[in-house]
Design a protein around this motif. Structure first.
Motif, mmCIF file in Angstrom:
data_model
loop_
_atom_site.group_PDB
_atom_site.id
_atom_site.type_symbol
_atom_site.label_atom_id
_atom_site.label_comp_id
_atom_site.label_asym_id
_atom_site.label_seq_id
_atom_site.Cartn_x
_atom_site.Cartn_y
_atom_site.Cartn_z
ATOM 1 N N UNK A 94 -25.407 -40.378 -18.172
ATOM 2 C CA UNK A 94 -26.652 -41.785 -18.097
ATOM 3 C C UNK A 94 -25.478 -42.967 -16.870
ATOM 4 N N UNK A 95 -26.466 -42.794 -15.612
ATOM 5 C CA UNK A 95 -25.865 -43.553 -14.823
ATOM 6 C C UNK A 95 -24.680 -42.480 -13.662
ATOM 7 N N UNK A 96 -25.037 -41.364 -13.935
ATOM 8 C CA UNK A 96 -24.352 -40.378 -12.717
ATOM 9 C C UNK A 96 -24.633 -40.686 -11.570
ATOM 10 N N UNK A 97 -26.159 -40.979 -11.534
ATOM 11 C CA UNK A 97 -26.161 -41.217 -9.917
ATOM 12 C C UNK A 97 -26.476 -42.659 -9.279
ATOM 13 N N UNK A 98 -25.962 -43.539 -9.751
ATOM 14 C CA UNK A 98 -26.672 -44.967 -9.988
ATOM 15 C C UNK A 98 -25.869 -44.755 -8.607
ATOM 16 N N UNK A 99 -24.623 -44.193 -7.635
ATOM 17 C CA UNK A 99 -23.946 -44.075 -6.616
ATOM 18 C C UNK A 99 -24.022 -43.033 -5.941
#
Length: 177
Positions: A94-99
């Motif tokens: 979860x959120x691994x592509x946020x940045x």
């Protein structure tokens, strides 16, 4: 004739093969799955097929087998940080592509913005081979980013980029340059 191969020698020999770097993505139940892969190649022009190899025990392998569709981002040199992040085992899903700057393909998968080209694929075959699955996919869409021309390369556990020579297979064969 079969030769016994020392694991360290095998890895070292393969490390001497320079390759491009890709990030392969899929999506299952709204959750992005991604992996950095250098084991990627074209297979056929007609029909347009590519392959990528995925480790049997990876989270990505289970997800891509379930989804049946995936994207390939052929990374530019500027994608080095994203490549290193998505190669880390055990990172949170979860959120691994946020940045990681990305956009969505027509099939819903994430495609990384810091790329030279993108492919959208549908799995046509999944072949067990040793500790990996060879995923063969039909390319359903492709795009290139013309303004970028510095590929991210991987050689002997290090990132690099290309230094262009004036020679090509055409100029060498024709005796030019």
């Amino acid at each position: 004739m079969r030769h016994e191969t020392d694991d360290a020698a095998f890895r070292q020999a393969l490390g001497h093969f320079a390759s491009g770097v890709t990030v392969v993505t899929t999506i299952v139940d709204g959750l992005d799955h991604a992996m950095t892969a250098s084991a990627f190649t074209s297979v056929s022009l007609d029909p347009p097929l590519v392959l990528v190899c995925s480790h049997h025990t990876s989270r990505f392998n289970d997800a891509v087998l379930e989804s049946g569709h995936w994207g390939v981002s052929i990374l530019a040199e500027s994608g080095r940080k994203a490549s290193a992040w998505l190669a880390r085992r055990g990172r949170p899903l979860e959120g691994q592509l946020d940045d990681v700057p990305h956009h969505r393909a027509g099939n819903g998968v994430a495609l990384l913005d810091e790329s030279l080209a993108w492919l959208e694929c549908t799995t046509t075959q999944a072949v067990d081979a040793g500790d990996h699955t060879i995923l063969i996919g039909e390319v359903t869409a492709a795009a290139v980013r013309d303004q970028e021309d510095a590929p991210l390369l991987y050689y002997r556990s290090h990132y690099g980029t290309i230094v262009r020579s004036g020679e090509s297979e055409k100029t060498i064969y024709e005796g030019g340059a």
